[in-house]
Write a protein that holds these residues in place. Sequence first.
Motif, short mmCIF file in Angstrom:
data_model
loop_
_atom_site.label_atom_id
_atom_site.label_comp_id
_atom_site.label_asym_id
_atom_site.label_seq_id
_atom_site.Cartn_x
_atom_site.Cartn_y
_atom_site.Cartn_z
N SER A 82 -0.02 3.22 0.40
CA SER A 82 0.98 1.97 1.41
C SER A 82 0.21 2.01 2.78
N CYS B 298 7.57 -0.51 4.42
CA CYS B 298 7.05 0.13 2.88
C CYS B 298 6.23 1.16 3.55
N THR C 200 8.38 4.72 1.55
CA THR C 200 7.49 4.86 1.10
C THR C 200 7.61 6.71 1.57
N MET D 125 13.76 -1.59 1.13
CA MET D 125 12.01 -1.85 1.03
C MET D 125 12.14 -3.03 0.10
N SER E 220 9.56 -5.38 2.09
CA SER E 220 8.53 -5.80 2.23
C SER E 220 7.73 -6.27 1.97
N GLY F 64 5.60 -2.72 -1.75
CA GLY F 64 6.32 -1.93 -0.75
C GLY F 64 7.61 -2.32 -2.29
N GLN F 65 7.62 -4.54 -2.17
CA GLN F 65 8.31 -4.79 -2.89
C GLN F 65 9.22 -3.78 -4.76
N ALA G 52 7.75 -0.44 -5.10
CA ALA G 52 7.60 1.06 -5.24
C ALA G 52 8.51 1.64 -5.16
#
Lengths: 427, 170
Positions: A342, A349, A353, A383, A386, A391-392, A394
């Motif tokens: 990240s 994110c 995470t 998330m 993000s 992030g979208q 993860a």
Amino acid sequence: MPELLAVNKNLFVEDAWQLDVFKGTGGYERARRALTEMSPEDLIAMMEASGLKGRGGAFFPTGMKWKFVRADPNTPRYVIANGDESEPGTFCNRFNMELDPHLFIEGMIIAAYAVDSHFGYIYIRGEYGRAIERVEQALADCYADGILGDDVLGSGYKLDLRLRRGAGAYICGEETALFNSLEGKRGNPRFKPPFPTNSGVWRKPTVINNIETFACVPLIVENGAEWFQELGEGDENAGTKIYCLSGVINNPGVYELPMGVTARELIYEYGGGLPEGRTLKGFKPGGASAAILTSEQLDVRLDPSIAQYDTIMGTGGVIVMDETVCMVDAAYRDALFFEEESCGFCIPCREGTPNLVQILERLMHGQGVMADLQLMEEIGDSMASSFCGLGQFAYRPVVGAAQKYRDEFVAHVEGSCPAGSCAIANN
Amino acid sequence: MTQATGPVEQTQADQSTVLESLRTRLADLKDEPGSLLEALYIAQEMLGYVAPESIEIISEELGYPEAHVFGVVTFYTLFYTEPQPKHIVRVCRDLSCHIAGATKIAARARQEIGAHPGHASADGLLKLELVSCLGQCEKQPALMVNLDVHGPVTEEEVTDLIRSLREEDQ
């Protein structure tokens, strides 16, 4: 069904990375033909007809991308090859850059001509030492031979290509982060829109394609759009895809197959199945970002339609897991990867995470509670907002694993690891 | 293009001489927009890390604020702001390698090096890093010594490898 060799054909030709050997396979004749006998519009139409879609995982139609770039009146325009391959379980670009670097360079030349670009970059992750050496040599040979420079292949067209190295950052494979990196900045992604076709590197119209996508281009010029279209499985898929196979599998490696083969075919017909006595438990169809599928889903097609199963085709990096792999541990590995990679630019994110990592660590140490399973989903929901794809996506492998293997996650809350392989089992 | 992507052997040369030659080598990059990462690779190759003085010179020669250069150095994991051991052993810790036993490989490397990940060994020669996927998954479990790839490796091979790296320097 034999392995289909198109893009990977030269991987079996000795020293194909050397210019004279590559030329002996018909190399740069396709580019010469394109630049001297075809119009840019014909080339773009050919790419559209071929059905070629971006191999980096987004599967955006290549011809359409080129058309948008050509239609933008801003100049200069740029072409970029994305060789930042860093998705866990993915290593096919490395083979193509190390063993057959001229093929994708030839594709870049054709792309540049099609969009009227005279400058391009090849961006390779810094860890790929050998690929960097080979591509650097290939570019030097091209300049010495008049394939690049002021008179490309005697056509009068001017094109310069530069090699640039990344320096250890997964996020730089995201196209807008890659632009920032090329511009000498931190590799944070940019807001889209505007899209790279209108505002790419140096805020100019930019064609950015994966190494594998560019490698398809000369073959389409040579054999025709229809040939390429027919290589794929079914009406929706065109061409081949180079799948990467790793994990619990007899023959890990790269396999070029019709786009849209089933996971069963890839794993058992080509990969030799699992070692004796091991049973398939699940597999990830496209690197760390892809949510896991179970052994009951072996007949799904490895193509973009896989999205209907709440996962993604991604890069085609298939990771096979057997009954000894703990699914909490597997989800933890993915979470750890995204925590490390990240970029820290956006809060969902950057905070989400490590939160997932902490929860999974708790579960693996017998300190988890049932509410943690719900909490992971809530973190995932945040998330989803993000800034970029990292992030979208993860949280999806983590939340997906917890849904598909819920019993196993619950067992960890209760203090045991059914697979017997994570920290809880070793206490 | 420079080849070193990690630390290289510290030279005994006077640091100021090195820094002046860095200035000379940056001349080629002045007309190449966005070449900051390449400049950092050159700086790291010359001293083994990106020293504060190197950042100052890069800032002057390429026209970036020092804060910008520092921000870029610290963003990318292959750049270091402190002197590094000669050999960095990078063990992949991601899924494919993990399934193939990377945790044991890392443990053995740690034992042989005699220091926690991220810390230099007592003799200052070696350091273990647990890193993200190296893109060498068909060689699972894989590791790199600086940029040289090894894999699939066994625990015994890790021992042999690290011992031979030490012997090289005796």
